[in-house]
Design an enzyme around this catalytic site. Structure first.
Site, PDB file in Angstrom:
ATOM      1  N   HIS A 147      36.855  81.589  37.035  1.00 15.22           N
ATOM      2  CA  HIS A 147      38.141  82.604  36.391  1.00 15.22           C
ATOM      3  C   HIS A 147      39.488  81.975  36.640  1.00 15.22           C
ATOM      4  O   HIS A 147      39.654  81.190  37.690  1.00 15.22           O
ATOM      5  CB  HIS A 147      37.875  84.089  36.687  1.00 15.22           C
ATOM      6  N   GLU A 186      41.409  87.451  35.303  1.00 16.24           N
ATOM      7  CA  GLU A 186      41.854  88.291  36.224  1.00 16.24           C
ATOM      8  C   GLU A 186      43.528  88.486  36.366  1.00 16.24           C
ATOM      9  O   GLU A 186      44.231  87.482  36.163  1.00 16.24           O
ATOM     10  CB  GLU A 186      41.552  88.049  37.586  1.00 16.24           C
ATOM     11  N   HIS A 224      45.971  82.125  40.899  1.00 17.09           N
ATOM     12  CA  HIS A 224      44.524  80.953  41.425  1.00 17.09           C
ATOM     13  C   HIS A 224      43.880  80.676  40.329  1.00 17.09           C
ATOM     14  O   HIS A 224      43.705  81.260  39.431  1.00 17.09           O
ATOM     15  CB  HIS A 224      44.028  81.732  42.895  1.00 17.09           C
TER      16      HIS A 224
END
Lengths: 134, 134
Positions: free
Chosen positions: A79, A130, A7
């Site tokens: 992010h 991430e 994502h």
């Protein structure tokens, strides 16, 4: 090592307005807001054909995205999350290369119930990365 | 309206170092640098399993990403690109909703040879959004 882009997360000052923009203006499929208390965020998932966008809004007094919104009052891309098959193997490879893992270096359970780690933006071209085991 | 996430673009101060990070540290498949003179950038494509990352570095004296790198010397996530089936239909829908299209509002040919438009970050939660007909 990294597989899919899981994502892209966008921090937003007004979750309802952002949901409307993605649903009504961009014509995307948008979830109901979901509170993730342990991460200090309320999330709306925007489902695209190959990945998803996560619209993040602070929840509670110690949200990790409050500082970002203070600096970027209109919001912004917060992010990107890449999938890895084995988060411990990924962490060891990263540490061996000199890249910094944020926090205590131990994976936490992320918003999708999988172990995640965050990497230092200075080691990744200014982008907060991430990693999610998936 | 929007379909796939075509790419996430990251502006980088050192294209060779960024390529090494994605290839050697993150273990991704990374292209050779490609100059896109008409857009004022040199691009490295990072191919993921479901989409791609574009590492952008300024090319020439009037690069549209120079100002971003001046403000963010370590680099940062610059924009996200969504695919649309018909860029003119998308533009008309956006304009009708009050969203601002950047430049003169006419699609340009992007780095992949397809028509593209950029949308005003203030209308999309602080995120610079590119639409690509694909």
């Amino acid at each position: 090592m990294i597989g899919k882009l899981n994502h892209v997360a966008i921090a937003v000052p007004d979750l309802e307005a952002a949901s409307r923009t993605y649903r009504d203006v961009l014509g995307a499929q948008v979830s109901a807001p979901q509170s993730v208390v342990e991460h200090g965020v309320t999330v709306v998932f925007v489902q695209l054909d190959n990945t998803k966008i996560e619209l993040l809004h602070p929840l509670g007094g110690k949200s990790p995205i409050q500082g970002f919104l203070d600096k970027n009052p209109s919001g912004g891309i917060h992010h990107i999350c890449y999938e890895v098959p084995d988060i411990i193997a990924a962490r060891e490879r990263l540490k061996a290369s000199g890249a910094r893992v944020l926090g205590d270096g131990e994976p936490k359970i992320g918003a999708h119930g999988n172990p995640v780690l965050f990497l230092h933006p200075k080691d990744f071209n200014g982008a907060l990365v991430e990693l999610e085991q998936a």
